[in-house]
Design a protein around this motif. Structure first.
Motif, short mmCIF file in Angstrom:
data_model
loop_
_atom_site.label_atom_id
_atom_site.label_comp_id
_atom_site.label_asym_id
_atom_site.label_seq_id
_atom_site.Cartn_x
_atom_site.Cartn_y
_atom_site.Cartn_z
N ASP A 50 0.83 -1.20 0.00
CA ASP A 50 0.00 0.00 0.00
C ASP A 50 0.87 1.26 0.00
OD1 ASP A 50 -2.83 1.13 0.32
OD2 ASP A 50 -1.81 2.07 2.02
N GLU A 51 1.93 1.26 0.81
CA GLU A 51 2.86 2.41 0.82
C GLU A 51 3.49 2.59 -0.56
OE1 GLU A 51 4.81 2.65 5.27
OE2 GLU A 51 5.43 1.01 3.97
N ASP A 58 2.24 1.78 -3.52
CA ASP A 58 1.27 2.34 -4.45
C ASP A 58 1.04 3.82 -4.19
OD1 ASP A 58 1.11 -0.16 -5.54
OD2 ASP A 58 -0.95 -0.56 -4.91
N HIS A 59 1.00 4.21 -2.91
CA HIS A 59 0.76 5.60 -2.55
C HIS A 59 1.94 6.47 -2.99
CE1 HIS A 59 -0.87 8.57 0.71
NE2 HIS A 59 -1.14 8.97 -0.53
N SER A 60 3.16 6.01 -2.72
CA SER A 60 4.34 6.80 -3.06
C SER A 60 4.53 6.92 -4.57
CB SER A 60 5.59 6.15 -2.43
OG SER A 60 5.50 6.14 -1.02
N ASN A 103 -4.21 1.49 -9.64
CA ASN A 103 -3.86 2.44 -8.58
C ASN A 103 -4.74 3.68 -8.64
OD1 ASN A 103 -2.33 2.99 -6.31
ND2 ASN A 103 -0.73 4.06 -7.44
N GLU A 105 -7.24 5.00 -6.93
CA GLU A 105 -7.50 5.85 -5.76
C GLU A 105 -6.35 6.81 -5.49
OE1 GLU A 105 -8.26 5.43 -0.91
OE2 GLU A 105 -8.24 3.63 -2.18
N TYR A 106 -5.13 6.28 -5.49
CA TYR A 106 -3.99 7.12 -5.16
C TYR A 106 -3.60 8.05 -6.32
CZ TYR A 106 -3.27 4.53 -0.82
OH TYR A 106 -3.41 3.98 0.44
N GLU A 141 -5.91 10.95 -6.06
CA GLU A 141 -5.45 11.82 -4.97
C GLU A 141 -4.30 12.71 -5.45
OE1 GLU A 141 -2.91 11.46 -0.83
OE2 GLU A 141 -4.21 9.77 -1.39
N SER A 142 -3.34 12.11 -6.13
CA SER A 142 -2.19 12.89 -6.60
C SER A 142 -2.60 13.93 -7.63
CB SER A 142 -1.11 11.96 -7.17
OG SER A 142 -1.52 11.38 -8.40
#
Length: 310
Positions: free
Chosen positions: A184-185, A187-189, A246, A248-249, A252-253
């Motif tokens: 998860d980290e 994918d977010h990064s 990905n 969702e992230y 967000e970005s």
């Protein structure tokens, strides 16, 4: 070649996307040069790519997936992430208990969750080497592409220590530092540092192409425009499923990016020149951040380590 090193390495590119050749073709070049692998086996659905890879020495032979993973020490899956949802479970079904499987995909959570309960889950090491180019095809593979870059290993507690050690050694042979994250980290990064730049480049390319007098614009295009829009040449076959997995992230970005675009636009629209100058100067700080001069943005050495295996 010692027993701890690789006798047979199988590279899976069972897909028609030639973009993935950049990653695994470049890995193959460096692992052959370093002596890490004594035999490189390719799996490739595109016959012309398979012949070219064989001709230029990226692989020693081309096999079917079933034959390719037979009695193989290491399987590297470097294909678009939507295809990986089909291929990864098949590979885990086929391998023996001692085979290590690693993937090179840019998304992780969906893929990891898919095989969470597979009997060979501990043989699987989710990886992501943070490097690549927008070029395509077997001949675009480059030596030294990954040197000095960062490779991400995800959810290492769910992989067997011998499999983690082998992939650590692989990335170290490529000259990479290693970051350890949850899927998860990861994918977010990567949504911010990899996926957002590609989305922005696609949008910029579409914006310029929408201009009626775009031919004149392209005639005037300078190095700045070309370097900014370069990522828009990246394969749709590869990037469309990344954005899907990905979503969702990346959304967000994009929302953060759009917020800053609007702020910059409004400064110009409202003639807030002092504020616009401040935004530009603040953006200039990226030079020192990327150069490692800002201690708040330096590599976290607790997560970026080199663990050399015997």
């Amino acid at each position: 070649m010692t027993k701890s090193e690789i006798n047979k390495t199988e590279y899976t590119n069972e897909d028609n996307s030639n973009r993935t050749w950049i990653n695994w073709g470049s890995i193959a070049r460096d692992l052959r040069k370093s002596g890490f692998a004594t035999e490189l086996i390719g799996v490739e659905a595109n016959e012309s790519h398979a012949k070219k890879a064989l001709k230029i020495g990226l692989v020693d032979r081309i096999e079917t997936l079933e034959d390719g993973v037979s009695d193989t020490d290491l399987v590297i899956i470097a294909i678009p992430v939507n295809s990986e949802l089909v291929v990864l479970p098949r590979v885990l079904d086929l391998i023996g208990s001692g085979t290590t499987v690693a993937d090179m995909g840019s998304t992780k959570k969906v893929i990891v969750d898919l095989v969470a309960n597979h009997k060979r889950r501990r043989n699987f090491v989710p990886g992501h080497p943070m490097s690549g180019t927008e070029d395509s095809g077997p001949t675009a593979a480059l030596e030294g592409l990954f040197k000095g870059k960062i490779a991400i290993l995800c959810d290492q507690e769910d992989s067997g220590p011998q499999h983690i050690a082998l992939i650590e050694k692989l990335f170290q042979m490529l000259g990479m530092d290693i970051a350890y994250m949850s899927s998860d980290e990861q994918d977010h990064s990567t949504a911010f540092v990899s996926h957002l730049p590609h989305a922005a480049a696609y949008a910029l390319a579409n914006a310029v192409q929408a201009k009626e007098d775009r031919k004149i614009i392209f005639d005037l295009a300078s190095g700045g425009f070309r370097s900014t829009v370069r990522l828009a040449k990246s394969s749709a076959t590869m990037w469309h499923p990344i954005f899907q997995q990905n979503r969702e992230y990346v959304v967000e970005s994009l929302e953060v990016y759009i917020k800053h675009l609007i702020e910059f636009r409004d400064c110009m629209k409202n003639e807030e020149d002092d504020k616009m100058l401040a935004l530009i100067k603040n953006a200039n700080k990226i030079r020192t951040i990327l150069g490692g001069e800002n201690p708040h943005f330096r590599k976290n050495e607790e997560k970026l380590t080199k663990l050399y295996t015997k």
